[in-house]
Design a protein around this motif. Structure first.
Motif, PDB file in Angstrom:
ATOM      1  N   ASP A 181       0.842  -1.198   0.000  1.00 25.97           N
ATOM      2  CA  ASP A 181       0.000   0.000   0.000  1.00 25.97           C
ATOM      3  C   ASP A 181       0.871   1.241   0.000  1.00 25.97           C
ATOM      4  O   ASP A 181       1.932   1.298   0.667  1.00 25.97           O
ATOM      5  CB  ASP A 181      -0.903   0.017   1.237  1.00 25.97           C
TER       6      ASP A 181
ATOM      7  N   ASP B 275      -8.788   0.001  -1.274  1.00 23.02           N
ATOM      8  CA  ASP B 275      -8.108   0.274  -2.546  1.00 23.02           C
ATOM      9  C   ASP B 275      -8.490   1.650  -3.076  1.00 23.02           C
ATOM     10  O   ASP B 275      -7.629   2.413  -3.563  1.00 23.02           O
ATOM     11  CB  ASP B 275      -8.471  -0.790  -3.582  1.00 23.02           C
TER      12      ASP B 275
ATOM     13  N   GLN C 111      -6.757   4.293  -0.916  1.00 27.91           N
ATOM     14  CA  GLN C 111      -5.335   4.353  -1.228  1.00 27.91           C
ATOM     15  C   GLN C 111      -5.088   5.101  -2.535  1.00 27.91           C
ATOM     16  O   GLN C 111      -4.108   5.835  -2.681  1.00 27.91           O
ATOM     17  CB  GLN C 111      -4.761   2.927  -1.333  1.00 27.91           C
TER      18      GLN C 111
END
Length: 500
Positions: free
Chosen positions: A373, A402, A405
């Motif tokens: 990440d 996701d 991020q």
């Protein structure tokens, strides 16, 4: 023929006709019975009145031959008087045959020998008390007063007895209702009076009513059938219009068409509106499926073309093969295929499992397995039990992290807790956030707000759509709002698991 008799109109007409027929038969039977009973009671009352009048004459000492009997032609009633020996001592004039009384004889002394001392002629019998006042030696007629003064009281029967019978008077036979009254007369003994009233009026009235019913009932049933047929035809005409339009829609496969809605406010109008709503939902579903297929084809085309190009170049020039790029395209293709398969299962109505799980433990385990990440993930996890599919909920968490991020500037925060009786999983970032006017659109499939973002960085635009569908399947909601850091905050709210 089968088409008409199998239709709702024919069934409604037949049902209404049968119901009316049963009701008419029951009502007609009741009317006839009531009419018969009423007229029979009237005849019984007339017979009782006649018998009482004759008894009154006998009680006053009137001789049998001097009885004032009703005229058969004027009043239609017959009388027969029988003494305690069973002999007919008086009867109506013109009586030729009688049944239903104590004796079939139609006149005094008929069929019997005259008793000694009764010098009467046929048709008359001298009463025992006639001529027995010879003890009056004075001849001044005072003896009658003495006899009247010393006469014993007359004992009458309390209630009359009724019976049915027949009588023939001057060649005409008819049925009669007989009333029997008995009286204990001094010097004569028990005397019974049979008075009959004709039932011809009752028979005539019942026959007339029966004939009227036999003629009127079928006509009424025909009218009921015709009216029901016409009314149901008019009532079901909108249904037939709806059926024809649905048949045309099926033949043309044009889901933009709608069935006609009648101007009434009945069940047919509600059916038409519901049908149009179903057609609208079906049109939307088909259109969404078409867009899905088109978008999926477009999204699959890019990684497949890129992978093919790299393989072809590598085949011709092995030294130029970009292995990392090929692997990345393969991974992306694999993820896209997995997303499409999951969406297909959700669209097919796949229900979540019934596993009881701790949402905080699930988040802790999934976050510990993430590697690579770009931004650190802060955790704030409290115990919150839910029921559902662990794999689908883990997929939701992964998609939300996701997405965070991808848009975060410095960090991502994941929290789990209980709020307002529901388990809440929240994923926030400190990025640019989502414009308020776009907060519903981002949950549509293949939607990406940042068109300038590189495809490799942005994904296919299916993650949030999958997360929303999974939330709905679990009876929850997925919403987005501004986070405390100014970015986007996605909140998954699910029902808490029931206490054991």
């Amino acid at each position: 023929m089968r088409r008409y008799f199998g239709s709702v109109r024919a069934q409604a007409t037949l049902g209404a006709t049968l119901v009316v027929a049963v009701a008419l038969i029951a009502a007609g039977t009741g009317v006839l019975m009531a009419l018969r009973i009423n007229l029979t009671d009237q005849a019984s009352s007339q017979a009782e009145t006649t018998a009482s009048r004759v008894i009154s004459q006998l009680a006053s000492g009137t001789a049998y031959a001097d009885l004032d009997l009703p005229d058969v032609f004027d009043e239609g009633r017959v009388v027969q008087v029988v003494d305690e020996a069973g002999r007919v001592v008086a009867a109506s004039q013109g009586l030729e045959r009688i049944s239903g009384t104590a004796s079939p004889e139609v006149g005094p002394g008929q069929g019997r020998s005259e008793a000694p001392g009764n010098g009467g002629t046929p048709g008359n019998t001298r009463p025992p008390d006639e001529g027995e006042n010879d003890g009056d030696d004075d001849g001044d007629g005072d003896g009658d007063d003495d006899v009247e003064h010393e006469r014993d009281p007359v004992e009458l029967s309390d209630e009359p007895a009724f019976s049915g019978g027949s009588a023939t008077v001057h060649g005409e036979s008819a049925e009669y209702r007989f009333a029997e009254l008995a009286a204990e007369l001094p010097q004569r003994g028990e005397v019974r009076v049979f008075a009959g009233a004709p039932l011809s009026a009752e028979r005539s009235a019942v026959g007339t009513v029966t004939t009227a019913m036999l003629i009127g009932f079928p006509l009424l049933l025909v009218v009921v059938s015709g009216v029901t047929w016409l009314v149901t035809r008019r009532a079901l005409r909108p249904v037939e219009d709806i059926r024809q339009e649905m048949e045309a829609i099926t033949a043309s496969e044009d889901l933009r068409r709608r069935v006609p809605v009648p101007g009434t406010h009945d069940e047919v109008a509600r059916l038409a509106r519901t049908t149009n709503a179903t057609l609208a939902a079906l049109e939307e579903s088909v259109e969404r499926q078409r867009r899905f297929v088109a978008d999926a084809s477009h999204e699959l085309r890019s990684p497949i073309a890129s992978l093919r190009t790299q393989l072809e170049v590598g085949s011709a020039h092995p030294e130029l093969l970009d292995v990392e790029g090929a692997v990345a395209d393969t991974v992306r293709l694999q993820q896209l295929a997995a997303d499409l398969l999951l969406l297909a299962r959700l669209d097919a109505g796949e229900r979540p499992g019934g596993t009881r799980l701790d949402l905080a433990a699930l988040a802790r385990e999934e976050l510990s397995q993430r590697v690579g990440d770009r931004h650190p993930v802060a955790e704030d996890l409290d115990h919150a039990e839910v029921v559902g599919s662990r794999g689908q909920l883990a997929r939701v968490l992964g998609n939300l992290v996701d997405n965070a991020q991808r848009h975060a500037a410095a960090g991502v925060r994941v929290s789990v807790g209980v709020r307002e009786g529901r388990a809440v999983l929240a994923v926030g970032d400190d990025g640019a956030g989502v414009p308020e006017e776009e907060r519903q659109r981002i949950f549509e499939r293949f939607v990406r707000l940042d068109d300038a973002r590189a495809r490799d960085d942005g994904g296919a635009g299916l993650g949030l759509a999958i997360a929303r569908d999974v939330a709905v399947r679990h009876g929850g909601t997925l919403t987005v709002r501004e986070s405390a850091e100014g970015g986007a905050l996605f909140e998954l709210a699910l029902p808490l698991a029931a206490a054991s």
